[in-house]
Write a protein that holds these residues in place. Structure first.
Motif, PDB file in Angstrom:
ATOM      1  N   ALA A  11      63.451  51.398 -45.690  1.00 58.82           N
ATOM      2  CA  ALA A  11      63.118  50.909 -44.355  1.00 58.82           C
ATOM      3  C   ALA A  11      61.699  51.360 -44.036  1.00 58.82           C
ATOM      4  CB  ALA A  11      64.087  51.479 -43.331  1.00 58.82           C
ATOM      5  N   LEU A  12      60.927  50.468 -43.452  1.00 67.33           N
ATOM      6  CA  LEU A  12      59.562  50.821 -43.087  1.00 67.33           C
ATOM      7  C   LEU A  12      59.560  51.707 -41.843  1.00 67.33           C
ATOM      8  CD1 LEU A  12      57.600  47.474 -43.524  1.00 67.33           C
ATOM      9  CD2 LEU A  12      57.464  49.512 -44.940  1.00 67.33           C
ATOM     10  N   PRO A  13      58.679  52.683 -41.803  1.00 67.24           N
ATOM     11  CA  PRO A  13      58.546  53.486 -40.585  1.00 67.24           C
ATOM     12  C   PRO A  13      57.846  52.642 -39.516  1.00 67.24           C
ATOM     13  CG  PRO A  13      56.872  54.099 -42.175  1.00 67.24           C
ATOM     14  CD  PRO A  13      57.773  53.112 -42.858  1.00 67.24           C
ATOM     15  N   PRO A  14      57.847  53.081 -38.270  1.00 67.98           N
ATOM     16  CA  PRO A  14      57.112  52.332 -37.244  1.00 67.98           C
ATOM     17  C   PRO A  14      55.648  52.179 -37.659  1.00 67.98           C
ATOM     18  CG  PRO A  14      58.421  54.068 -36.253  1.00 67.98           C
ATOM     19  CD  PRO A  14      58.484  54.277 -37.739  1.00 67.98           C
ATOM     20  N   TYR A  15      55.099  50.993 -37.433  1.00 67.39           N
ATOM     21  CA  TYR A  15      53.724  50.736 -37.848  1.00 67.39           C
ATOM     22  C   TYR A  15      53.059  49.774 -36.876  1.00 67.39           C
ATOM     23  CZ  TYR A  15      55.578  46.339 -39.612  1.00 67.39           C
ATOM     24  OH  TYR A  15      56.193  45.119 -39.714  1.00 67.39           O
ATOM     25  N   LEU A  16      51.749  49.707 -36.964  1.00 71.76           N
ATOM     26  CA  LEU A  16      50.957  48.777 -36.173  1.00 71.76           C
ATOM     27  C   LEU A  16      50.540  47.622 -37.080  1.00 71.76           C
ATOM     28  CD1 LEU A  16      48.639  51.368 -34.403  1.00 71.76           C
ATOM     29  CD2 LEU A  16      50.502  50.096 -33.342  1.00 71.76           C
ATOM     30  N   PRO A  17      50.708  46.368 -36.635  1.00 64.29           N
ATOM     31  CA  PRO A  17      50.261  45.249 -37.460  1.00 64.29           C
ATOM     32  C   PRO A  17      48.731  45.174 -37.443  1.00 64.29           C
ATOM     33  CG  PRO A  17      51.093  44.455 -35.368  1.00 64.29           C
ATOM     34  CD  PRO A  17      51.339  45.933 -35.398  1.00 64.29           C
ATOM     35  N   TYR A  18      48.133  44.993 -38.589  1.00 64.68           N
ATOM     36  CA  TYR A  18      46.682  44.879 -38.687  1.00 64.68           C
ATOM     37  C   TYR A  18      46.336  43.422 -38.982  1.00 64.68           C
ATOM     38  CZ  TYR A  18      41.885  46.095 -39.808  1.00 64.68           C
ATOM     39  OH  TYR A  18      40.523  46.194 -39.798  1.00 64.68           O
ATOM     40  N   PRO A  19      45.752  42.714 -38.015  1.00 68.78           N
ATOM     41  CA  PRO A  19      45.437  41.295 -38.226  1.00 68.78           C
ATOM     42  C   PRO A  19      44.387  41.104 -39.325  1.00 68.78           C
ATOM     43  CG  PRO A  19      45.285  41.883 -35.903  1.00 68.78           C
ATOM     44  CD  PRO A  19      45.412  43.157 -36.671  1.00 68.78           C
ATOM     45  N   ARG A  20      44.639  40.176 -40.212  1.00 68.38           N
ATOM     46  CA  ARG A  20      43.724  39.930 -41.329  1.00 68.38           C
ATOM     47  C   ARG A  20      42.337  39.501 -40.860  1.00 68.38           C
ATOM     48  NH1 ARG A  20      46.520  38.756 -46.595  1.00 68.38           N
ATOM     49  NH2 ARG A  20      48.687  39.214 -46.169  1.00 68.38           N
ATOM     50  N   PHE A  21      42.247  38.801 -39.724  1.00 71.91           N
ATOM     51  CA  PHE A  21      40.939  38.321 -39.278  1.00 71.91           C
ATOM     52  C   PHE A  21      39.987  39.476 -38.948  1.00 71.91           C
ATOM     53  CE2 PHE A  21      43.235  38.539 -35.234  1.00 71.91           C
ATOM     54  CZ  PHE A  21      42.308  39.170 -34.411  1.00 71.91           C
ATOM     55  N   LEU A  22      40.515  40.679 -38.736  1.00 74.44           N
ATOM     56  CA  LEU A  22      39.651  41.827 -38.477  1.00 74.44           C
ATOM     57  C   LEU A  22      38.934  42.304 -39.742  1.00 74.44           C
ATOM     58  CD1 LEU A  22      41.715  44.102 -36.058  1.00 74.44           C
ATOM     59  CD2 LEU A  22      39.726  42.697 -35.516  1.00 74.44           C
ATOM     60  N   LEU A  23      39.476  41.992 -40.906  1.00 75.21           N
ATOM     61  CA  LEU A  23      38.888  42.469 -42.154  1.00 75.21           C
ATOM     62  C   LEU A  23      37.442  42.015 -42.330  1.00 75.21           C
ATOM     63  CD1 LEU A  23      41.911  41.987 -44.573  1.00 75.21           C
ATOM     64  CD2 LEU A  23      41.031  44.136 -43.642  1.00 75.21           C
ATOM     65  N   GLY A  24      37.127  40.810 -41.947  1.00 75.07           N
ATOM     66  CA  GLY A  24      35.781  40.285 -42.142  1.00 75.07           C
ATOM     67  C   GLY A  24      34.863  40.462 -40.952  1.00 75.07           C
ATOM     68  N   LEU A 107      43.188  36.367 -29.021  1.00 70.20           N
ATOM     69  CA  LEU A 107      43.361  36.078 -30.449  1.00 70.20           C
ATOM     70  C   LEU A 107      42.451  34.929 -30.840  1.00 70.20           C
ATOM     71  CD1 LEU A 107      47.266  36.078 -30.647  1.00 70.20           C
ATOM     72  CD2 LEU A 107      45.737  37.793 -31.631  1.00 70.20           C
ATOM     73  N   PRO A 108      41.963  34.897 -32.060  1.00 67.70           N
ATOM     74  CA  PRO A 108      41.182  33.743 -32.503  1.00 67.70           C
ATOM     75  C   PRO A 108      42.081  32.516 -32.558  1.00 67.70           C
ATOM     76  CG  PRO A 108      41.159  35.482 -34.169  1.00 67.70           C
ATOM     77  CD  PRO A 108      42.070  35.922 -33.078  1.00 67.70           C
ATOM     78  N   VAL A 109      41.507  31.374 -32.246  1.00 71.71           N
ATOM     79  CA  VAL A 109      42.255  30.112 -32.316  1.00 71.71           C
ATOM     80  C   VAL A 109      42.353  29.717 -33.776  1.00 71.71           C
ATOM     81  CG1 VAL A 109      42.276  27.681 -31.650  1.00 71.71           C
ATOM     82  CG2 VAL A 109      41.470  29.421 -30.024  1.00 71.71           C
ATOM     83  N   MET A 110      43.574  29.542 -34.243  1.00 76.09           N
ATOM     84  CA  MET A 110      43.794  29.157 -35.627  1.00 76.09           C
ATOM     85  C   MET A 110      43.591  27.640 -35.762  1.00 76.09           C
ATOM     86  SD  MET A 110      44.424  31.827 -37.177  1.00 76.09           S
ATOM     87  CE  MET A 110      44.686  33.488 -36.672  1.00 76.09           C
ATOM     88  N   GLU A 111      42.711  27.262 -36.641  1.00 78.90           N
ATOM     89  CA  GLU A 111      42.450  25.840 -36.850  1.00 78.90           C
ATOM     90  C   GLU A 111      43.372  25.309 -37.938  1.00 78.90           C
ATOM     91  OE1 GLU A 111      38.463  24.679 -36.925  1.00 78.90           O
ATOM     92  OE2 GLU A 111      37.867  26.169 -35.460  1.00 78.90           O
TER      93      GLU A 111
END
Length: 112
Positions: A11-24, A107-111
């Motif tokens: 089971a995963l411990p509590p975590y924060l989702p990291y949006p991929r769009f932040l990587l770039g 959030l960024p608009v997903m095209e």
């Protein structure tokens, strides 16, 4: 901290989702960290809702500063950077400096 290998039953411990769009994005790491926390706070029912149905947060700097072991001023700088990047919109509720402002997480608009 005790650790163990990941298995199919883990089971995963509590975590924060990291949006991929932040990587770039050209943002400081602490700014990205603040955005991830804001996103989590907004999505997980810590937010209020305005008359248009948009979720927002109030008085968040000290709380986030404590979570990331930084000062409220550092969080304020991160919010300013996020606002410049278009990922946060702060709306002043009143002209009084003691009144809260609404912080909208965007959030960024997903095209398609």
């Amino acid at each position: 901290m005790k650790t163990d290998y990941i298995t199919s039953d883990s089971a995963l411990p509590p975590y924060l989702p990291y949006p991929r769009f932040l990587l770039g994005r050209d943002l400081r790491p602490s700014t990205k960290e603040v955005y991830v926390i804001l996103l989590d706070m907004t999505v997980n029912s810590e937010a209020s809702v305005d008359k248009r149905g948009r979720r927002y947060l109030t008085f968040i700097n000290p709380e986030i500063a404590k979570l990331i072991d930084r000062t409220p001023a550092t969080v304020g700088q991160a919010l300013a950077e996020l606002e410049t990047a278009g990922l946060v919109k702060r709306h002043w509720v009143s002209r009084s400096p003691t009144q809260p402002y609404h912080t909208y997480i965007k959030l960024p608009v997903m095209e398609l």
